[in-house]
Design an enzyme around this catalytic site. Sequence first.
Site, short mmCIF file in Angstrom:
data_model
loop_
_atom_site.label_atom_id
_atom_site.label_comp_id
_atom_site.label_asym_id
_atom_site.label_seq_id
_atom_site.Cartn_x
_atom_site.Cartn_y
_atom_site.Cartn_z
N GLY A 1 -1.42 6.85 -37.45
CA GLY A 1 -2.35 5.73 -37.45
C GLY A 1 -2.80 5.46 -36.02
O GLY A 1 -2.67 6.32 -35.16
N HIS B 1 0.09 15.58 -33.11
CA HIS B 1 -1.34 15.50 -33.42
C HIS B 1 -2.07 14.63 -32.38
O HIS B 1 -3.14 15.00 -31.90
CB HIS B 1 -1.54 14.94 -34.83
CG HIS B 1 -2.95 14.92 -35.29
ND1 HIS B 1 -3.69 13.77 -35.43
CD2 HIS B 1 -3.79 15.94 -35.66
CE1 HIS B 1 -4.90 14.06 -35.86
NE2 HIS B 1 -4.99 15.37 -36.01
N ASP B 2 -1.47 13.50 -32.03
CA ASP B 2 -2.06 12.63 -30.99
C ASP B 2 -2.20 13.39 -29.67
O ASP B 2 -3.24 13.34 -29.01
CB ASP B 2 -1.19 11.39 -30.75
CG ASP B 2 -1.27 10.37 -31.88
OD1 ASP B 2 -2.04 10.59 -32.83
OD2 ASP B 2 -0.54 9.36 -31.80
N TYR C 1 -16.22 20.00 -38.00
CA TYR C 1 -15.87 21.41 -37.83
C TYR C 1 -15.97 22.11 -39.18
O TYR C 1 -16.11 21.47 -40.22
CB TYR C 1 -14.47 21.56 -37.23
CG TYR C 1 -13.40 20.71 -37.89
CD1 TYR C 1 -12.86 21.05 -39.12
CD2 TYR C 1 -12.93 19.56 -37.26
CE1 TYR C 1 -11.88 20.27 -39.72
CE2 TYR C 1 -11.95 18.78 -37.84
CZ TYR C 1 -11.43 19.14 -39.07
OH TYR C 1 -10.46 18.37 -39.67
N TYR D 1 -5.04 15.93 -29.84
CA TYR D 1 -6.34 15.29 -29.65
C TYR D 1 -6.57 14.97 -28.17
O TYR D 1 -7.68 15.13 -27.66
CB TYR D 1 -6.43 14.00 -30.47
CG TYR D 1 -7.00 14.17 -31.86
CD1 TYR D 1 -7.00 15.41 -32.51
CD2 TYR D 1 -7.53 13.09 -32.54
CE1 TYR D 1 -7.52 15.54 -33.79
CE2 TYR D 1 -8.06 13.21 -33.82
CZ TYR D 1 -8.05 14.43 -34.44
OH TYR D 1 -8.57 14.56 -35.69
N TYR E 1 3.62 6.71 -34.76
CA TYR E 1 2.48 7.52 -34.30
C TYR E 1 1.42 7.81 -35.36
O TYR E 1 0.31 8.22 -35.01
CB TYR E 1 2.98 8.84 -33.70
CG TYR E 1 3.63 8.64 -32.36
CD1 TYR E 1 2.88 8.67 -31.19
CD2 TYR E 1 4.99 8.36 -32.25
CE1 TYR E 1 3.46 8.44 -29.95
CE2 TYR E 1 5.58 8.13 -31.02
CZ TYR E 1 4.81 8.17 -29.88
OH TYR E 1 5.39 7.94 -28.66
N GLY F 1 -3.04 4.43 -32.24
CA GLY F 1 -2.13 4.33 -31.09
C GLY F 1 -0.87 5.16 -31.27
O GLY F 1 -0.83 6.12 -32.03
N ASP G 1 -5.95 19.28 -36.54
CA ASP G 1 -5.87 18.70 -37.88
C ASP G 1 -5.15 19.63 -38.85
O ASP G 1 -4.33 19.19 -39.66
CB ASP G 1 -7.26 18.36 -38.40
CG ASP G 1 -7.91 17.19 -37.66
OD1 ASP G 1 -7.24 16.56 -36.82
OD2 ASP G 1 -9.10 16.91 -37.94
#
Length: 119
Positions: A29, A47-48, A67, A51, A27, A31, A93
């Site tokens: 990087g 994190h994915d 931000y 987002y 996960y 995709g 993040d």
Amino acid sequence: NLYQFKNMIKCTVPSRSWWDFADYGCYCGRGGSGTPVDDLDRCCQVHDNCYNEAEKISGCWPYFKTYSYECSQGTLTCKGDNNACAASVCDCDRLAAICFAGAPYNDNNYNIDLKARCQ
């Protein structure tokens, strides 16, 4: 945005290059699929997903959204002047960078064979 995320990682994990996290596990990087290989990879999966939630905000593009935040002695703070999208992306993040700092890094999980290990 990704540049700010890179700097957040440098804030919480100064001992490692942010590149070490750009191609790690299933996960970290581009995709993501399959079962995360370890705790650090789980940080990236979360994190994915974060987002993906941020993208539900109208006009919110997490990879490009800037931000306002602060790094002080390894502590990250998202500033109060962020709009809804910026606040959401900043928090994604920030939480990932903190997660990276607390997860062991296994060199064997860098640049793995995604087809073989991430189904």
